[in-house]
Design a protein around this motif. Structure first.
Motif, PDB file in Angstrom:
ATOM      1  N   UNK A   3      89.951  19.698  29.838  1.00  0.00           N
ATOM      2  CA  UNK A   3      89.192  20.807  29.255  1.00  0.00           C
ATOM      3  C   UNK A   3      88.760  21.848  30.276  1.00  0.00           C
ATOM      4  N   UNK A   4      88.277  21.413  31.435  1.00  0.00           N
ATOM      5  CA  UNK A   4      87.786  22.382  32.414  1.00  0.00           C
ATOM      6  C   UNK A   4      88.901  23.312  32.877  1.00  0.00           C
ATOM      7  N   UNK A   5      90.060  22.805  33.337  1.00  0.00           N
ATOM      8  CA  UNK A   5      91.113  23.752  33.721  1.00  0.00           C
ATOM      9  C   UNK A   5      91.639  24.579  32.552  1.00  0.00           C
ATOM     10  N   UNK A   6      91.713  23.983  31.374  1.00  0.00           N
ATOM     11  CA  UNK A   6      92.234  24.719  30.219  1.00  0.00           C
ATOM     12  C   UNK A   6      91.338  25.906  29.885  1.00  0.00           C
ATOM     13  N   UNK A   7      90.040  25.669  29.800  1.00  0.00           N
ATOM     14  CA  UNK A   7      89.127  26.764  29.458  1.00  0.00           C
ATOM     15  C   UNK A   7      88.941  27.726  30.617  1.00  0.00           C
ATOM     16  N   UNK A   8      89.114  27.240  31.830  1.00  0.00           N
ATOM     17  CA  UNK A   8      89.078  28.126  32.991  1.00  0.00           C
ATOM     18  C   UNK A   8      90.213  29.144  32.912  1.00  0.00           C
ATOM     19  N   UNK A   9      91.409  28.666  32.627  1.00  0.00           N
ATOM     20  CA  UNK A   9      92.571  29.556  32.515  1.00  0.00           C
ATOM     21  C   UNK A   9      92.380  30.523  31.355  1.00  0.00           C
ATOM     22  N   UNK A  10      91.912  30.027  30.240  1.00  0.00           N
ATOM     23  CA  UNK A  10      91.648  30.869  29.071  1.00  0.00           C
ATOM     24  C   UNK A  10      90.670  31.982  29.436  1.00  0.00           C
ATOM     25  N   UNK A  11      89.602  31.624  30.124  1.00  0.00           N
ATOM     26  CA  UNK A  11      88.610  32.615  30.545  1.00  0.00           C
ATOM     27  C   UNK A  11      89.155  33.607  31.551  1.00  0.00           C
ATOM     28  N   UNK A  12      89.976  33.126  32.467  1.00  0.00           N
ATOM     29  CA  UNK A  12      90.540  34.024  33.476  1.00  0.00           C
ATOM     30  C   UNK A  12      91.437  35.080  32.828  1.00  0.00           C
ATOM     31  N   UNK A  13      92.133  34.703  31.788  1.00  0.00           N
ATOM     32  CA  UNK A  13      93.006  35.673  31.138  1.00  0.00           C
ATOM     33  C   UNK A  13      92.216  36.724  30.358  1.00  0.00           C
ATOM     34  N   UNK A  14      91.011  36.389  29.947  1.00  0.00           N
ATOM     35  CA  UNK A  14      90.214  37.377  29.221  1.00  0.00           C
ATOM     36  C   UNK A  14      89.751  38.522  30.100  1.00  0.00           C
ATOM     37  N   UNK A  15      89.936  38.404  31.417  1.00  0.00           N
ATOM     38  CA  UNK A  15      89.579  39.495  32.319  1.00  0.00           C
ATOM     39  C   UNK A  15      90.447  40.720  32.034  1.00  0.00           C
ATOM     40  N   UNK A  16      91.590  40.482  31.368  1.00  0.00           N
ATOM     41  CA  UNK A  16      92.490  41.605  31.113  1.00  0.00           C
ATOM     42  C   UNK A  16      91.930  42.589  30.093  1.00  0.00           C
ATOM     43  N   UNK A  17      90.999  42.153  29.263  1.00  0.00           N
ATOM     44  CA  UNK A  17      90.466  43.070  28.250  1.00  0.00           C
ATOM     45  C   UNK A  17      89.687  44.213  28.900  1.00  0.00           C
ATOM     46  N   UNK A  18      88.711  43.939  29.776  1.00  0.00           N
ATOM     47  CA  UNK A  18      88.058  45.088  30.417  1.00  0.00           C
ATOM     48  C   UNK A  18      88.999  45.876  31.318  1.00  0.00           C
ATOM     49  N   UNK A  97      95.070  33.991  38.378  1.00  0.00           N
ATOM     50  CA  UNK A  97      94.383  35.279  38.362  1.00  0.00           C
ATOM     51  C   UNK A  97      95.378  36.435  38.442  1.00  0.00           C
ATOM     52  N   UNK A  98      96.364  36.309  39.305  1.00  0.00           N
ATOM     53  CA  UNK A  98      97.382  37.365  39.417  1.00  0.00           C
ATOM     54  C   UNK A  98      98.191  37.488  38.132  1.00  0.00           C
ATOM     55  N   UNK A  99      98.489  36.361  37.484  1.00  0.00           N
ATOM     56  CA  UNK A  99      99.201  36.406  36.201  1.00  0.00           C
ATOM     57  C   UNK A  99      98.355  37.104  35.147  1.00  0.00           C
ATOM     58  N   UNK A 100      97.054  36.799  35.127  1.00  0.00           N
ATOM     59  CA  UNK A 100      96.154  37.437  34.166  1.00  0.00           C
ATOM     60  C   UNK A 100      96.048  38.937  34.423  1.00  0.00           C
ATOM     61  N   UNK A 101      95.956  39.316  35.684  1.00  0.00           N
ATOM     62  CA  UNK A 101      95.885  40.743  36.024  1.00  0.00           C
ATOM     63  C   UNK A 101      97.204  41.444  35.694  1.00  0.00           C
ATOM     64  N   UNK A 102      98.310  40.752  35.912  1.00  0.00           N
ATOM     65  CA  UNK A 102      99.612  41.315  35.532  1.00  0.00           C
ATOM     66  C   UNK A 102      99.707  41.533  34.035  1.00  0.00           C
ATOM     67  N   UNK A 103      99.190  40.582  33.267  1.00  0.00           N
ATOM     68  CA  UNK A 103      99.177  40.741  31.814  1.00  0.00           C
ATOM     69  C   UNK A 103      98.279  41.914  31.421  1.00  0.00           C
ATOM     70  N   UNK A 104      97.151  42.051  32.100  1.00  0.00           N
ATOM     71  CA  UNK A 104      96.266  43.185  31.837  1.00  0.00           C
ATOM     72  C   UNK A 104      96.950  44.514  32.118  1.00  0.00           C
TER      73      UNK A 104
END
Length: 166
Positions: A3-18, A97-104
């Motif tokens: 759960x911790x890594x799963x929700x961590x990754x989920x949260x990191x990807x939400x950085x793309x919205x702002x 984090x880089x993947x999330x920023x790339x998606x953003x």
């Protein structure tokens, strides 16, 4: 440990919205045009946006590890524990984090407005999380879904964290 890594990754990807909102807003208000007229190099403008978001993601990583290790046991759940040294976890955290920023960045290029960025980005995150094993562990998915899960960047990050943990 899941759960911790799963929700961590989920949260990191939400950085793309702002991130995508800021970039869409710059396009809508012509801020980007004014910055280009000021002869600011494109790489500096991009770095000025991405570095703070990257650092926020790393703080999220540290916060989730602390939460998993010290707060979850207070709620009667097993403590989250990192196996091995921090270097591997830091590398995976940086890669996620880089993947999330790339998606953003991708969403900010495709989206035509801030509203479009939120809907497109948020919907994509939910789909990637569902396919990548964040919401339902991959090992209990049907075989076809397990193969499809390998297409999700969230699945890659989660798999890397799990390999380090186990």
């Amino acid at each position: 440990q899941h759960s911790v890594p799963a929700w961590l990754i989920f949260g990191m990807f939400f950085i793309m919205i702002p991130l995508s909102n800021v970039m869409a807003m710059e396009r809508q208000t012509n801020t980007l045009t004014r910055l280009n007229m000021a002869r600011a190099p494109a790489w500096k403008l991009l770095a000025a946006k991405l570095i703070p978001y990257f650092l926020i993601n790393q703080l999220q990583f540290a916060g989730m590890v602390v939460l998993g290790a010290w707060v979850l046991p207070l709620l009667g759940m097993p403590a989250f524990a990192l196996a091995g040294g921090w270097a591997g976890y830091a590398a995976v955290s940086c890669a996620v984090s880089l993947a999330a920023l790339g998606y953003g960045l991708l969403v900010s290029v495709v989206a035509r407005s801030t509203e479009h960025a939120v809907v497109l980005g948020g919907g994509g995150i939910i789909i990637m999380a569902a396919l990548g094993g964040v919401m339902v562990p991959v090992h209990i998915m049907p075989a076809l879904m397990q193969q499809i899960s390998q297409l999700s960047p969230m699945g890659w990050g989660l798999s890397a964290f799990q390999k380090l943990l186990l």
